[in-house]
Motif scaffolding. Sequence first.
Motif, short mmCIF file in Angstrom:
data_model
loop_
_atom_site.label_atom_id
_atom_site.label_comp_id
_atom_site.label_asym_id
_atom_site.label_seq_id
_atom_site.Cartn_x
_atom_site.Cartn_y
_atom_site.Cartn_z
N LEU A 186 0.81 -1.21 0.00
CA LEU A 186 0.00 0.00 0.00
C LEU A 186 0.85 1.27 0.00
N VAL A 187 1.99 1.23 0.67
CA VAL A 187 2.83 2.42 0.76
C VAL A 187 3.38 2.77 -0.61
N GLY A 188 3.84 1.78 -1.35
CA GLY A 188 4.39 2.04 -2.68
C GLY A 188 3.39 2.70 -3.59
N ALA A 189 2.13 2.26 -3.53
CA ALA A 189 1.10 2.85 -4.38
C ALA A 189 0.84 4.30 -4.00
N MET A 190 0.90 4.62 -2.70
CA MET A 190 0.67 6.00 -2.27
C MET A 190 1.87 6.90 -2.58
N VAL A 191 3.03 6.31 -2.85
CA VAL A 191 4.21 7.09 -3.24
C VAL A 191 4.22 7.33 -4.75
N THR A 192 4.05 6.26 -5.51
CA THR A 192 4.13 6.37 -6.97
C THR A 192 2.80 6.68 -7.62
N GLY A 193 1.71 6.34 -6.94
CA GLY A 193 0.39 6.54 -7.52
C GLY A 193 -0.07 5.38 -8.38
N ARG A 194 0.76 4.33 -8.49
CA ARG A 194 0.45 3.23 -9.40
C ARG A 194 0.47 1.89 -8.67
N THR A 195 -0.30 0.94 -9.22
CA THR A 195 -0.29 -0.42 -8.72
C THR A 195 -0.58 -1.35 -9.88
N ARG A 196 -0.40 -2.64 -9.66
CA ARG A 196 -0.67 -3.61 -10.73
C ARG A 196 -2.09 -4.15 -10.58
N SER A 197 -2.81 -4.14 -11.69
CA SER A 197 -4.18 -4.62 -11.66
C SER A 197 -4.65 -4.96 -13.08
N ASP A 198 -5.50 -5.98 -13.14
CA ASP A 198 -6.12 -6.33 -14.42
C ASP A 198 -7.39 -5.53 -14.67
N GLY A 199 -7.82 -4.78 -13.66
CA GLY A 199 -9.03 -3.99 -13.80
C GLY A 199 -8.80 -2.70 -14.56
N ALA A 200 -9.90 -2.05 -14.89
CA ALA A 200 -9.81 -0.77 -15.60
C ALA A 200 -9.25 0.31 -14.68
N ALA A 201 -8.42 1.16 -15.24
CA ALA A 201 -7.84 2.26 -14.45
C ALA A 201 -8.93 3.25 -14.07
N PRO A 202 -8.96 3.70 -12.81
CA PRO A 202 -9.97 4.66 -12.40
C PRO A 202 -9.77 6.02 -13.07
N ALA A 203 -10.83 6.77 -13.19
CA ALA A 203 -10.77 8.08 -13.83
C ALA A 203 -10.06 9.07 -12.92
N MET A 204 -9.16 9.87 -13.49
CA MET A 204 -8.42 10.87 -12.75
C MET A 204 -8.94 12.29 -13.09
N ALA A 205 -9.07 13.11 -12.07
CA ALA A 205 -9.52 14.49 -12.28
C ALA A 205 -8.40 15.31 -12.91
N PRO A 206 -8.73 16.30 -13.74
CA PRO A 206 -7.70 17.13 -14.37
C PRO A 206 -7.04 18.08 -13.36
N TRP A 207 -5.85 18.55 -13.72
CA TRP A 207 -5.09 19.44 -12.83
C TRP A 207 -5.80 20.76 -12.58
N TRP A 208 -6.52 21.27 -13.60
CA TRP A 208 -7.18 22.55 -13.41
C TRP A 208 -8.23 22.48 -12.31
N ARG A 209 -8.87 21.30 -12.16
CA ARG A 209 -9.85 21.15 -11.09
C ARG A 209 -9.16 21.16 -9.73
N ALA A 210 -8.00 20.50 -9.66
CA ALA A 210 -7.24 20.51 -8.41
C ALA A 210 -6.81 21.92 -8.05
N ALA A 211 -6.44 22.71 -9.05
CA ALA A 211 -6.02 24.10 -8.79
C ALA A 211 -7.18 24.92 -8.23
N ILE A 212 -8.37 24.73 -8.77
CA ILE A 212 -9.54 25.45 -8.28
C ILE A 212 -9.87 25.05 -6.85
N VAL A 213 -9.84 23.74 -6.58
CA VAL A 213 -10.13 23.26 -5.23
C VAL A 213 -9.09 23.78 -4.24
N ALA A 214 -7.81 23.80 -4.66
CA ALA A 214 -6.76 24.32 -3.79
C ALA A 214 -6.98 25.80 -3.48
#
Length: 230
Positions: A186-214
């Motif tokens: 779990l720690v590695g995934a929280m550092v790199t943001g990635r993990t191994r999986s056969d499932g579909a990758a979850p949708a990621m929010a765009p950076w501009w949305r993060a900037a507005i929230v920040a």
Amino acid sequence: MPHDLQGARALSEPDSGAPSVRVWDAPTRIVHWAIALLIPWSWWTASHDQLERHRASGYFLLGLLLFRLIWGVAGSETARFARFVRGPRAIRRYLSGDDPAPLGHSPLGALSVVAMLAALTAQIGLGLFAIDEDGLEEGPLAHFVSFDSARWAAGLHHKIFWVIVALAALHIAAILFYRLARGRRLVGAMVTGRTRSDGAAPAMAPWWRAAIVAAVAAAIAWFLANGARL
């Protein structure tokens, strides 16, 4: 090993041949590690009477907390509360191995996330209203309450810190359990943001949305840190 735990472990172990997928966005990871660093720093500054730094750390934590709460509604798929917070039935199915481990927080891990965010909300909120016994050092919102209420807030502010320590210890124990018993890093995934999986990758929010929230989180934190005076 009991059969149900064997099934849960089999469902939870990552496939080394599975592709690497992005599971955590950068804003979620940055907030996670920033909070993890600022909690002990806040304790150290308070215990060494460095109140200016303690307040600054608290205001920064306030901004991070506000960001995470808003991001839990408007952020990436794995960061949204509606996506990972589940009821008792889902938790039982996950523990029995009937449901596979999802990408992101498990139904059980969601309880830890909600508990930690609730404790941080209480801790930081009480600190905004707290005052010392001499009335010389006070939070920016202490003027809204009586002296006795502000002193009560200060006392509870100190006590809830140990609740946060206990929750952090449970969090670390859960990470070790998943690593040793279920083979999940779990720690590695929280550092790199990635993990191994056969499932579909979850949708990621765009950076501009993060900037507005920040920007929104920073504005609210600044408003509260300056006494919420209009």
